[in-house]
Scaffold this motif. Structure first.
Motif, PDB file in Angstrom:
ATOM      1  N   LYS A  73       0.829  -1.206   0.000  1.00  0.00           N
ATOM      2  CA  LYS A  73       0.000   0.000   0.000  1.00  0.00           C
ATOM      3  C   LYS A  73       0.864   1.257   0.000  1.00  0.00           C
ATOM      4  O   LYS A  73       0.586   2.235  -0.707  1.00  0.00           O
ATOM      5  CB  LYS A  73      -0.921  -0.015   1.225  1.00  0.00           C
TER       6      LYS A  73
ATOM      7  N   GLN B 219       1.725   4.231  -3.030  1.00  0.00           N
ATOM      8  CA  GLN B 219       1.699   5.670  -2.778  1.00  0.00           C
ATOM      9  C   GLN B 219       2.861   6.370  -3.468  1.00  0.00           C
ATOM     10  O   GLN B 219       2.762   7.543  -3.841  1.00  0.00           O
ATOM     11  CB  GLN B 219       1.767   5.935  -1.274  1.00  0.00           C
TER      12      GLN B 219
ATOM     13  N   ASN C  48       1.708   7.515  -6.707  1.00  0.00           N
ATOM     14  CA  ASN C  48       0.511   8.365  -6.683  1.00  0.00           C
ATOM     15  C   ASN C  48       0.927   9.828  -6.832  1.00  0.00           C
ATOM     16  O   ASN C  48       0.836  10.629  -5.903  1.00  0.00           O
ATOM     17  CB  ASN C  48      -0.249   8.139  -5.372  1.00  0.00           C
TER      18      ASN C  48
ATOM     19  N   TYR D 282      -0.304  12.399  -8.239  1.00  0.00           N
ATOM     20  CA  TYR D 282      -1.292  13.465  -8.094  1.00  0.00           C
ATOM     21  C   TYR D 282      -2.006  13.424  -6.749  1.00  0.00           C
ATOM     22  O   TYR D 282      -2.968  14.152  -6.530  1.00  0.00           O
ATOM     23  CB  TYR D 282      -2.304  13.400  -9.238  1.00  0.00           C
ATOM     24  N   HIS D 283      -1.546  12.556  -5.868  1.00  0.00           N
ATOM     25  CA  HIS D 283      -2.057  12.490  -4.495  1.00  0.00           C
ATOM     26  C   HIS D 283      -3.574  12.271  -4.444  1.00  0.00           C
ATOM     27  O   HIS D 283      -4.286  12.912  -3.686  1.00  0.00           O
ATOM     28  CB  HIS D 283      -1.687  13.758  -3.719  1.00  0.00           C
ATOM     29  N   TYR D 284      -4.029  11.354  -5.286  1.00  0.00           N
ATOM     30  CA  TYR D 284      -5.438  10.984  -5.219  1.00  0.00           C
ATOM     31  C   TYR D 284      -5.722  10.272  -3.896  1.00  0.00           C
ATOM     32  O   TYR D 284      -4.837   9.651  -3.312  1.00  0.00           O
ATOM     33  CB  TYR D 284      -5.813  10.056  -6.381  1.00  0.00           C
ATOM     34  N   LYS D 285      -6.947  10.354  -3.464  1.00  0.00           N
ATOM     35  CA  LYS D 285      -7.341   9.679  -2.229  1.00  0.00           C
ATOM     36  C   LYS D 285      -7.175   8.177  -2.396  1.00  0.00           C
ATOM     37  O   LYS D 285      -7.685   7.590  -3.347  1.00  0.00           O
ATOM     38  CB  LYS D 285      -8.786  10.014  -1.871  1.00  0.00           C
ATOM     39  N   VAL D 286      -6.456   7.563  -1.451  1.00  0.00           N
ATOM     40  CA  VAL D 286      -6.187   6.129  -1.541  1.00  0.00           C
ATOM     41  C   VAL D 286      -7.497   5.347  -1.514  1.00  0.00           C
ATOM     42  O   VAL D 286      -8.339   5.562  -0.640  1.00  0.00           O
ATOM     43  CB  VAL D 286      -5.273   5.674  -0.389  1.00  0.00           C
TER      44      VAL D 286
ATOM     45  N   SER E 224      -9.795   5.422  -3.865  1.00  0.00           N
ATOM     46  CA  SER E 224     -10.818   6.023  -4.719  1.00  0.00           C
ATOM     47  C   SER E 224     -10.699   5.481  -6.137  1.00  0.00           C
ATOM     48  O   SER E 224      -9.680   4.896  -6.533  1.00  0.00           O
ATOM     49  CB  SER E 224     -10.672   7.547  -4.724  1.00  0.00           C
TER      50      SER E 224
ATOM     51  N   LYS F 166     -10.419   7.213  -8.895  1.00  0.00           N
ATOM     52  CA  LYS F 166      -9.342   7.921  -9.589  1.00  0.00           C
ATOM     53  C   LYS F 166      -7.982   7.352  -9.208  1.00  0.00           C
ATOM     54  O   LYS F 166      -7.085   7.244 -10.050  1.00  0.00           O
ATOM     55  CB  LYS F 166      -9.395   9.410  -9.264  1.00  0.00           C
ATOM     56  N   TYR F 167      -7.855   6.990  -7.937  1.00  0.00           N
ATOM     57  CA  TYR F 167      -6.588   6.426  -7.467  1.00  0.00           C
ATOM     58  C   TYR F 167      -6.287   5.130  -8.192  1.00  0.00           C
ATOM     59  O   TYR F 167      -5.166   4.941  -8.719  1.00  0.00           O
ATOM     60  CB  TYR F 167      -6.663   6.182  -5.961  1.00  0.00           C
TER      61      TYR F 167
END
Length: 245
Positions: free
Chosen positions: A45, A49, A52, A54-58, A60, A62-63
């Motif tokens: 997990k 990250q 990730n 663009y720091h999308y919500k984990v 989600s 979009k993530y």
């Protein structure tokens, strides 16, 4: 093969490496303590990250869409997933199920090994936050010990000699074609320039490059690009200025 009731390979290797010397031992045990409570899936997990951007919500939509896209643009992500999956398989307690899952791991491992030319055995002790950029010619010796937020790219080799295998600290970034050879210790917060051959130990917080590698300048903080994630015990030192590396 270790049983599920044995100590996790990452933790055991980190603790064994702590016996090398007092300074490196303290550093490695810091990594061991931060890794102790994390299982392979929890570390995966954190690995994801690192991709990730663009720091999308984990968790989600979009993530997960972005993670799939990253697996296409950065095939090394597939090697990270297979590596963590191999570690997780060893925690399965039902023997028959573990054998089936292990056979599937062997298939995936060899697919990554021959198609992507990335060889990261599950025996390698690697802390959370692993990022593999690109693919091709990547080999990590199974006896290596590596801390958090390790970043590697094409052509990186961690090799063992009669002196042992490398011990790598937290927040180390290896450029293209880096070779780290022998029983040396590379400290925390290091950036290693492309094409470097590292054959001696470095205490940390530095940019190194060359053949053989030598220190070029100090590096007081790991670069925050590529999803660098501070460790659980990380705090800035008073008065430090953090140049972007």
């Amino acid at each position: 093969m270790p049983t599920p009731l044995q100590q996790p390979p990452v933790m055991a290797a980190l603790q064994n490496s702590a016996n090398m010397d007092d300074v490196s031992g303290a550093r490695i045990m810091d990594t061991a303590n931060s890794t102790k409570s994390l299982g392979p899936l929890q570390m995966l997990k954190i690995d994801l990250q690192r991709y990730n951007d663009y720091h999308y919500k984990v968790g989600s939509l979009k993530y997960w869409r972005f993670v799939v896209k990253q697996a296409y643009t950065h095939p090394g992500l597939l090697a990270v997933v297979v590596f963590r999956y191999g570690g997780w398989v060893r925690t399965v307690r039902i023997p028959v199920v573990r054998q089936i899952l292990d056979a599937y791991y062997q298939y995936l491992y060899n697919w990554v090994r021959f198609r992507l030319q990335i060889e990261i055995p599950r025996d390698v002790a690697i802390g959370a936050g692993l990022r593999v950029d690109h693919y091709g010619g990547i080999l990590i010796n199974s006896q290596s010990v590596i801390g958090r937020n390790f970043t590697i790219t094409q052509g990186v080799l961690l090799g063992q000699t009669e002196s042992g295998a490398p011990v790598i600290g937290d927040d180390v970034n290896c450029g293209v074609g880096v070779k780290i050879i022998g029983g040396i210790k590379v400290g925390n917060c290091m950036k290693i320039g492309s094409g470097s051959i590292v054959t001696k130990s470095f205490p940390g917080k530095a940019v190194i490059a060359g053949v053989p590698a030598k220190e070029l300048r100090k590096l007081l903080r790991a670069p925050e690009r590529n999803g660098w994630i501070p460790g659980p015990d990380w705090v800035p030192e008073p008065g430090e200025e953090y140049p972007d590396a």
